[in-house]
Scaffold this active site. Structure first.
Site, mmCIF file in Angstrom:
data_model
loop_
_atom_site.group_PDB
_atom_site.id
_atom_site.type_symbol
_atom_site.label_atom_id
_atom_site.label_comp_id
_atom_site.label_asym_id
_atom_site.label_seq_id
_atom_site.Cartn_x
_atom_site.Cartn_y
_atom_site.Cartn_z
ATOM 1 N N GLY A 10 59.406 29.174 10.081
ATOM 2 C CA GLY A 10 60.745 29.547 10.526
ATOM 3 C C GLY A 10 60.992 29.068 11.936
ATOM 4 N N GLY A 54 61.278 32.190 17.547
ATOM 5 C CA GLY A 54 61.921 33.446 17.945
ATOM 6 C C GLY A 54 62.432 34.294 16.809
ATOM 7 N N THR A 55 62.115 33.923 15.564
ATOM 8 C CA THR A 55 62.607 34.711 14.448
ATOM 9 C C THR A 55 61.659 35.856 14.079
ATOM 10 O OG1 THR A 55 61.680 32.999 13.051
ATOM 11 C CG2 THR A 55 64.055 32.994 13.335
ATOM 12 N N GLY A 56 60.547 35.959 14.788
ATOM 13 C CA GLY A 56 59.682 37.111 14.570
ATOM 14 C C GLY A 56 58.456 36.824 13.732
ATOM 15 N N THR A 100 55.353 35.841 14.779
ATOM 16 C CA THR A 100 54.195 36.471 15.391
ATOM 17 C C THR A 100 54.260 37.984 15.193
ATOM 18 O OG1 THR A 100 54.279 34.727 17.041
ATOM 19 C CG2 THR A 100 52.861 36.586 17.511
ATOM 20 N N HIS A 123 83.858 25.098 3.698
ATOM 21 C CA HIS A 123 83.081 24.021 3.081
ATOM 22 C C HIS A 123 82.096 24.602 2.058
ATOM 23 C CE1 HIS A 123 80.815 20.127 3.216
ATOM 24 N NE2 HIS A 123 79.854 20.934 2.834
ATOM 25 N N GLU A 124 81.330 25.585 2.495
ATOM 26 C CA GLU A 124 80.327 26.162 1.594
ATOM 27 C C GLU A 124 80.993 26.872 0.418
ATOM 28 O OE1 GLU A 124 77.316 25.311 1.719
ATOM 29 O OE2 GLU A 124 77.454 24.360 3.689
ATOM 30 N N HIS A 156 81.814 24.458 -2.304
ATOM 31 C CA HIS A 156 80.680 24.217 -3.211
ATOM 32 C C HIS A 156 80.536 25.380 -4.189
ATOM 33 C CE1 HIS A 156 79.098 20.756 -1.097
ATOM 34 N NE2 HIS A 156 78.859 21.417 0.022
HETATM 35 P P1 ADP Z 1 58.180 33.675 16.741
HETATM 36 O O1 ADP Z 1 56.715 33.946 16.661
HETATM 37 O O2 ADP Z 1 58.819 33.508 15.401
HETATM 38 O O3 ADP Z 1 58.552 32.591 17.668
HETATM 39 P P2 ADP Z 1 58.134 36.236 17.942
HETATM 40 O O4 ADP Z 1 57.510 37.036 16.877
HETATM 41 O O5 ADP Z 1 57.258 35.800 19.043
HETATM 42 O O6 ADP Z 1 58.876 34.983 17.324
HETATM 43 O O7 ADP Z 1 59.393 37.036 18.498
HETATM 44 C C1 ADP Z 1 59.581 37.261 19.867
HETATM 45 C C2 ADP Z 1 60.197 38.608 20.097
HETATM 46 O O8 ADP Z 1 61.519 38.673 19.582
HETATM 47 C C3 ADP Z 1 59.458 39.722 19.405
HETATM 48 O O9 ADP Z 1 58.432 40.211 20.194
HETATM 49 C C4 ADP Z 1 60.541 40.766 19.182
HETATM 50 O O10 ADP Z 1 60.720 41.551 20.335
HETATM 51 C C5 ADP Z 1 61.775 39.926 18.986
HETATM 52 N N1 ADP Z 1 62.056 39.720 17.562
HETATM 53 C C6 ADP Z 1 62.051 38.533 16.913
HETATM 54 N N2 ADP Z 1 62.372 38.688 15.617
HETATM 55 C C7 ADP Z 1 62.561 40.001 15.417
HETATM 56 C C8 ADP Z 1 62.905 40.784 14.274
HETATM 57 N N3 ADP Z 1 63.110 40.214 13.071
HETATM 58 N N4 ADP Z 1 63.009 42.111 14.436
HETATM 59 C C9 ADP Z 1 62.806 42.676 15.637
HETATM 60 N N5 ADP Z 1 62.475 42.002 16.748
HETATM 61 C C10 ADP Z 1 62.358 40.673 16.665
HETATM 62 ZN ZN ZN Z 2 78.101 20.650 1.816
HETATM 63 MG MG MG Z 3 55.329 33.134 17.965
#
Ligand code: ADP
Ligand code: ZN
Ligand code: MG
Length: 603
Positions: free
Chosen positions: A193, A196-198, A200, A415-416, A419
Site C-alpha cells: 500500500g 502512511g496507510t498504516g 507498520t 467518469h467512473e 463505466h
Molecule cells: P506505513 O507503514 O503504511 O507507511 P504507518 O503504519 O507507519 O504507515 O503509519 C504511520 C502513522 O499513521 C501510524 O503510526 C498511525 O498513527 C497513523 N495511521 C496510519 N494509518 C492508520 C489507520 N488506518 N488507522 C489509524 N492510524 C493510522
Molecule cells: Zn476510465
Molecule cells: Mg511503515
C-alpha cells in the site's frame, strides 16, 4: 543494542586502565646518584637491595625509605656489597608486560575510543562495544508480549486487510488447532500500500492481537557497509525468532532489501543480493508449523524480486489501501481520542475535506491542530484549528503528490459512474463490484472494479463489444455531463483500441475479412494484454482496412454508449452524487441506487 555487553565492555576498559596506570607509575621512591649510593653502601646505610639489569632498589636504613639507583657499569659492586655485609638479591627486570601494554593494548584502546566517538558523531547507535559483542547480530528489537499494546482498535478503515489478517492471528494464538489438521499455514504475508496507510501499524496490531512477540527490522537496516553482515543479521534474526515462537517477524520497507537481483547500481548490490539470498534460504528452511509468521511491508511491490513472491514465501498479499471518507472519519476518531475537542468540531466534515489524506496525514493533522490551539492558549481544539492544519498539510502534500481539487473530483466521479452505469445496463458484462474515486496507486484517479460471476474460457463477439462499451463509458459520461473531455480516459482508450484490434486481427470478427486472422501466433484470450508488435504479413492496403475496421468497432460502441447514457442521465447523476459523497460504493448499493436488479447468468 543490549545493555549487558555494553556495561561489560566498559568494566573491562576500566580494569585495563587501572592496571595500566599502576604499571606505568613507579612506586614513589627517591632516586639517588650512583656515587651517593656507593658511599651509602660503604657506610652500611642501605638494606634489602634488589639488583636488576639496569636498576638497584633498596631501603635507606635510618629513614626506612625506599630508593632507587640507575646502575652504571661497576665490576666491583658485588664485592663492595659483600664487604659491607648488605643483604641483596638479583632480579630479572620483566618489562615485557609493560612493553606489551604500551605497544599493543594502549594503541588499540585509543583507536577504539576514537572510533566509537566517530560512530556516535555519525549518528550510529553502536560503538566498538557493539562491534565486538554482536558483530553481525541482528538489531531486531524484541517487543516483549506486553510491549505490543497496539490492537485492531487502533487501526481504522482497512477492513479488508483486517479480515485477511484475522486468520493469521488465529493461527498464532492456537497453532495446534491448525497443524493438527495438517493445514498449510502461510509463511509470509506482504502488506502492500501507499506510504502512511498504516502498514507498520497493522503488523504491530497483529502481534498485539495475537499477544505474541514482535521482531521488527527495516529492510534498509539489513543492507550495511560490510559484505556478509546483512546475511548474518538475517540468520540471527530467524534464530532468535524461532526460539520465541509463536511470534511475528516484520520486515519493513522490504523493497530496500528485496529489489530484483541484478538491477542495482554498481557497488553495494553484492551485499544486498547476499542478504536477499539468505532471507530466501531462511524462509524456505524453517518450519511454518513452529508458529513464526513473516510479515513485510512495501509501497513498491513492482520492484521486488519475483523469487520473494513465489509460493511458500510472500505468497499472500494484503492490500492496505487509501482510506475513503468513512475510513477517514474513523481514523480521525482514533487520533482525536487523546485530544480535547471543542463542541464545534465535526469529524465527519473534516473527513470530507481531507480527500487524498492517508492515516499518517490525518494523525499529523490532529497533532498540528492541537499544537496550533496550544499556541493560541486555547483550552480546547476548535474547528478553525483543524482547518488551518488541513491547509498546512495540503500545501505540503501538493508538492509531494497530487491531491484532487473539487472540479477534478467531480470529473473523476462522473467518469467512473459512466463505466459503472454502462456495465450495469448492458446484458453481457460483468457486474460492478465496487466503484471508487479514492486514488489507487500513482496513475489511477479512480476505479471501477468488475468481477465476473463465473470463470470464462471464451468470449463472444457481442460480449467483446459490450466490454468496449464499458471502457468508453467513462469518456462518454464526461462528454454528456460537462460537454468537455479530459485526459483521464487515456488508459481506457488504449485498452479499448487493443481489444478492437484483436477482434479484427486475431479473432476474425469482421464481416469485411470474414474468418481471417492476421496474427501468426495465437495469444491467450487474456484481453488486457497489450498487442505484441510482430512482423506484418499483409499489404499496406490491408493494414489500412484493418485500421478502418478497428475504428468502426470503436465508433459503433461509442455511439451505442452515448445513446444509452444520454437516456439514463438521471441515473448517472444520482450515482455520481452518491459517489462524490461516499467516495466508494459497493456493488449491491450501486444497484440499489440505480434501481437495477442483480445480474445473473444462466449456466
Ligand atoms: P506505513 O507503514 O503504511 O507507511 P504507518 O503504519 O507507519 O504507515 O503509519 C504511520 C502513522 O499513521 C501510524 O503510526 C498511525 O498513527 C497513523 N495511521 C496510519 N494509518 C492508520 C489507520 N488506518 N488507522 C489509524 N492510524 C493510522
Ligand atoms: Zn476510465
Ligand atoms: Mg511503515
Amino acid at each position: 543494542m543490549k545493555k549487558g555487553p555494553q556495561i561489560l565492555f566498559y568494566v573491562m576498559l576500566f580494569i585495563l586502565f587501572i592496571s595500566l596506570f599502576r604499571m606505568l607509575s613507579t612506586p614513589p621512591s627517591e632516586q639517588l646518584d650512583y656515587s651517593k649510593f656507593k658511599s651509602l653502601v660503604a657506610s652500611k646505610q642501605v638494606k634489602d637491595l634488589v639488583v636488576t639489569q639496569d636498576m638497584i632498589r633498596g631501603v635507606l636504613v635510618d629513614q626506612s625509605k625506599p630508593f632507587r639507583v640507575v646502575r652504571v657499569t661497576d665490576d666491583d659492586l658485588v664485592k663492595n656489597l659483600e664487604a659491607a655485609g648488605v643483604n641483596y638479591r638479583g632480579e630479572i627486570s620483566d618489562n615485557w608486560l609493560k612493553d606489551f601494554v604500551l605497544i599493543w593494548i594502549l594503541p588499540i584502546i585509543v583507536f577504539l575510543l576514537i572510533w566509537s566517538f566517530i560512530i556516535r558523531r555519525m549518528g550510529g547507535a553502536g560503538g566498538p562495544g557493539e562491534m565486538f559483542m554482536s558483530f553481525g547480530k541482528s538489531k531486531a528489537k524484541l517487543y516483549a508480549e506486553s510491549d505490543v499494546k497496539v490492537s485492531f482498535n487502533d487501526v481504522a478503515g482497512v477492513e479488508e486487510a483486517k479480515e485477511e489478517l484475522i486468520e493469521i492471528i488465529d493461527f498464532l494464538r492456537y497453532p495446534d488447532k491448525f497443524t493438527k489438521l495438517g493445514g498449510r499455514i502461510p509463511k509470509g504475508v506482504l502488506l502492500v500500500g501507499p506510504p502512511g496507510t498504516g502498514k507498520t501499524l497493522l503488523a504491530k496490531a497483529v502481534a498485539g492481537e495475537a499477544k505474541v512477540p514482535f521482531f521488527s527490522m527495516s529492510g534498509s537496516e539489513f543492507v550495511e557497509m560490510f559484505v556478509g553482515v546483512g546475511a548474518s543479521r538475517v540468520r540471527d534474526l530467524f534464530q532468535q525468532a524461532v526460539q520465541k515462537a509463536p511470534c511475528i517477524i516484520f520486515i519493513d520497507e522490504l523493497d530496500a532489501l528485496g529489489r530484483a537481483r541484478g538491477t542495482g547500481m554498481a557497488g553495494g548490490h553484492e551485499e544486498r543480493e547476499q542478504t536477499l539470498n539468505q532471507l530466501l534460504a531462511e524462509m524456505d528452511g524453517f518450519d511454518a508449523r513452529k508458529g513464526v509468521i513473516i510479515m513485510a511491508a512495501t509501497n513498491r511491490p513492482e520492484v521486488l524480486d519475483p523469487a520473494l513472491l513465489r509460493a511458500g514465501r510472500f505468497d499472500r498479499h494484503v492490500l492496505v489501501d487509501r482510506p475513503n471518507i468513512k475510513d477517514r472519519e474513523d481514523i480521525l476518531k482514533i487520533h482525536a481520542r487523546g485530544v480535547k475537542l471543542s463542541t464545534n468540531v465535526d469529524l465527519a466534515i473534516l473527513a470530507a475535506r481531507t480527500v487524498g489524506f492517508v492515516g499518517a496525514d490525518l494523525a499529523n493533522m490532529v497533532n498540528e491542530a492541537a499544537l496550533l490551539a496550544a499556541r493560541k492558549n486555547k483550552t480546547e481544539v476548535e474547528m478553525t484549528d483543524f482547518e488551518a492544519a488541513i491547509d498546512r498539510i495540503v500545501a505540503g502534500l501538493e508538492k509531494k503528490r497530487r491531491v484532487m481539487n473539487k472540479k477534478e473530483k467531480e470529473i473523476v466521479a462522473y467518469h467512473e459512474c459512466g463505466h459503472t452505469l454502462t456495465a450495469e445496463l448492458l446484458p453481457t458484462t460483468d457486474p460492478v463490484h465496487r466503484v471508487s474515486i479514492v486514488q489507487r496507486g500513482i496513475a489511477a484517479l479512480g476505479y471501477t472494479l468488475q468481477l465476473p460471476t463465473e470463470d470464462r474460457y471464451l468470449m463472444t463477439k457481442s460480449e467483446l463489444q459490450d466490454k468496449l462499451c464499458v471502457m468508453l463509458g467513462g469518456r462518454v459520461a464526461e462528454e454528456i455531463v460537462f460537454n468537455e473531455i479530459s485526459t483521464g480516459a487515456q488508459n481506457d482508450l488504449q485498452r479499448a483500441a487493443d481489444i478492437a484490434r484483436s477482434m479484427v486481427k486475431e479473432f476474425g470478427m469482421t464481416e469485411r475479412f470474414g474468418p481471417l486472422t492476421f496474427e501468426k501466433e495465437r495469444r491467450p484470450l487474456f484481453l488486457d494484454v497489450g498487442l505484441t508488435g510482430g512482423a506484418k504479413e499483409y499489404s499496406e492496403e490491408t493494414a489500412r482496412q484493418i485500421d478502418e475496421e478497428v475504428k468502426r468497432f470503436i465508433n459503433d460502441a461509442y455511439g451505442k454508449v452515448k445513446e444509452m447514457l444520454a437516456a439514463n442521465q438521471d441515473k448517472l447523476r444520482t450515482l455520481a452524487a452518491a459517489l462524490l459523497e461516499k467516495e466508494t460504493i459497493e456493488g449491491e448499493e450501486i444497484r440499489k441506487i440505480l434501481g437495477l436488479p442483480e445480474k445473473k447468468r444462466e449456466a
